[in-house]
Write a protein that holds these residues in place. Sequence first.
Motif, short mmCIF file in Angstrom:
data_model
loop_
_atom_site.label_atom_id
_atom_site.label_comp_id
_atom_site.label_asym_id
_atom_site.label_seq_id
_atom_site.Cartn_x
_atom_site.Cartn_y
_atom_site.Cartn_z
N VAL A 89 0.83 -1.20 0.00
CA VAL A 89 0.00 0.00 0.00
C VAL A 89 0.87 1.25 0.00
N SER A 90 1.96 1.22 0.74
CA SER A 90 2.88 2.36 0.76
C SER A 90 3.52 2.55 -0.60
N LEU A 91 3.85 1.48 -1.26
CA LEU A 91 4.43 1.56 -2.60
C LEU A 91 3.44 2.17 -3.59
N ILE A 92 2.19 1.74 -3.54
CA ILE A 92 1.16 2.29 -4.43
C ILE A 92 0.94 3.77 -4.13
N ALA A 93 0.90 4.13 -2.86
CA ALA A 93 0.71 5.54 -2.49
C ALA A 93 1.89 6.39 -2.95
N ALA A 94 3.10 5.87 -2.81
CA ALA A 94 4.28 6.62 -3.24
C ALA A 94 4.31 6.77 -4.76
N ILE A 95 3.90 5.76 -5.49
CA ILE A 95 3.85 5.87 -6.96
C ILE A 95 2.80 6.91 -7.37
N GLY A 96 1.65 6.90 -6.70
CA GLY A 96 0.63 7.91 -6.99
C GLY A 96 1.12 9.32 -6.70
N LEU A 97 1.80 9.49 -5.58
CA LEU A 97 2.36 10.80 -5.25
C LEU A 97 3.45 11.22 -6.23
N THR A 98 4.22 10.27 -6.70
CA THR A 98 5.28 10.58 -7.67
C THR A 98 4.68 11.08 -8.98
N LEU A 99 3.60 10.47 -9.42
CA LEU A 99 2.94 10.95 -10.64
C LEU A 99 2.40 12.36 -10.46
N PHE A 100 1.83 12.63 -9.30
CA PHE A 100 1.35 13.99 -9.02
C PHE A 100 2.52 14.97 -8.97
N GLU A 101 3.62 14.57 -8.35
CA GLU A 101 4.78 15.46 -8.21
C GLU A 101 5.37 15.85 -9.55
N ALA A 102 5.32 14.96 -10.53
CA ALA A 102 5.85 15.29 -11.86
C ALA A 102 5.10 16.49 -12.45
N PHE A 103 3.79 16.53 -12.27
CA PHE A 103 3.01 17.68 -12.77
C PHE A 103 3.16 18.90 -11.86
N PHE A 104 3.28 18.65 -10.58
CA PHE A 104 3.44 19.75 -9.64
C PHE A 104 4.76 20.48 -9.84
N HIS A 105 5.80 19.74 -10.20
CA HIS A 105 7.09 20.37 -10.48
C HIS A 105 7.02 21.29 -11.69
N GLN A 106 6.22 20.93 -12.68
CA GLN A 106 6.04 21.81 -13.84
C GLN A 106 5.38 23.12 -13.41
N TYR A 107 4.40 23.02 -12.52
CA TYR A 107 3.76 24.22 -11.98
C TYR A 107 4.78 25.07 -11.21
N LEU A 108 5.59 24.43 -10.40
CA LEU A 108 6.60 25.16 -9.64
C LEU A 108 7.63 25.82 -10.54
N LYS A 109 8.05 25.13 -11.59
CA LYS A 109 9.03 25.70 -12.52
C LYS A 109 8.48 26.95 -13.19
N ARG A 110 7.22 26.91 -13.58
CA ARG A 110 6.62 28.06 -14.26
C ARG A 110 6.35 29.23 -13.32
N ASN A 111 5.89 28.96 -12.11
CA ASN A 111 5.39 30.03 -11.25
C ASN A 111 6.32 30.44 -10.12
N ILE A 112 7.16 29.57 -9.64
CA ILE A 112 7.95 29.92 -8.46
C ILE A 112 9.45 29.85 -8.73
N VAL A 113 9.94 28.74 -9.22
CA VAL A 113 11.39 28.55 -9.35
C VAL A 113 11.97 29.50 -10.39
N ASP A 114 11.37 29.61 -11.56
CA ASP A 114 11.90 30.48 -12.61
C ASP A 114 11.69 31.95 -12.31
N SER A 115 10.70 32.28 -11.50
CA SER A 115 10.47 33.69 -11.17
C SER A 115 11.22 34.11 -9.91
N ASN A 116 11.99 33.19 -9.31
CA ASN A 116 12.78 33.52 -8.13
C ASN A 116 13.86 34.53 -8.49
#
Length: 156
Positions: A89-116
């Motif tokens: 169950v922890s492995l499935i939850a971590a894989i699900g979070l990893t998929l979300f994080e891939a998209f979340f990192h794109q949001y961060l790159k556009r809005n926070i990291v590049d505008s720092n």
Amino acid sequence: MKHLTAMAIKFVSTLVLLYVILGLFFGMSFINVFLITLVLGVISYLLGDMLILPKTNNTIATIADFGLAFPLIWLMTLSMTTGVRTFGVSLIAAIGLTLFEAFFHQYLKRNIVDSNDDVKINRRSLPQLQYSAENAEEFTPVKPDVRSQDDDNTKD
């Protein structure tokens, strides 16, 4: 303010995802899922999103988030439940979070990291190197013809 918005998006998304996987399928209480989300959200935002992502790329940061999320979820679910196998169950939850994080990192790159401002200053401070090469028609130096000098000396 941008960091607060990003942390809120990450917290709510992680809470919903972990509650669906851990709460509905595994039967973990909402309070336990909330605690896992809180600990995981703060640590992964500071380490993965603000430290690793600006220095590397999305793939490396996503792999690092999986490397952080899986052991953390596994150890916390193991300590909060008794007599239940939590590895899968922890492995499935971590894989699900990893998929979300891939998209979340794109949001961060556009809005926070590049505008720092720090990142922009570092990019501007790099020297702009312009290389050019000298072009010439001849590749070898012109040598005087030995025979022509000898011929001139022998005629006299």
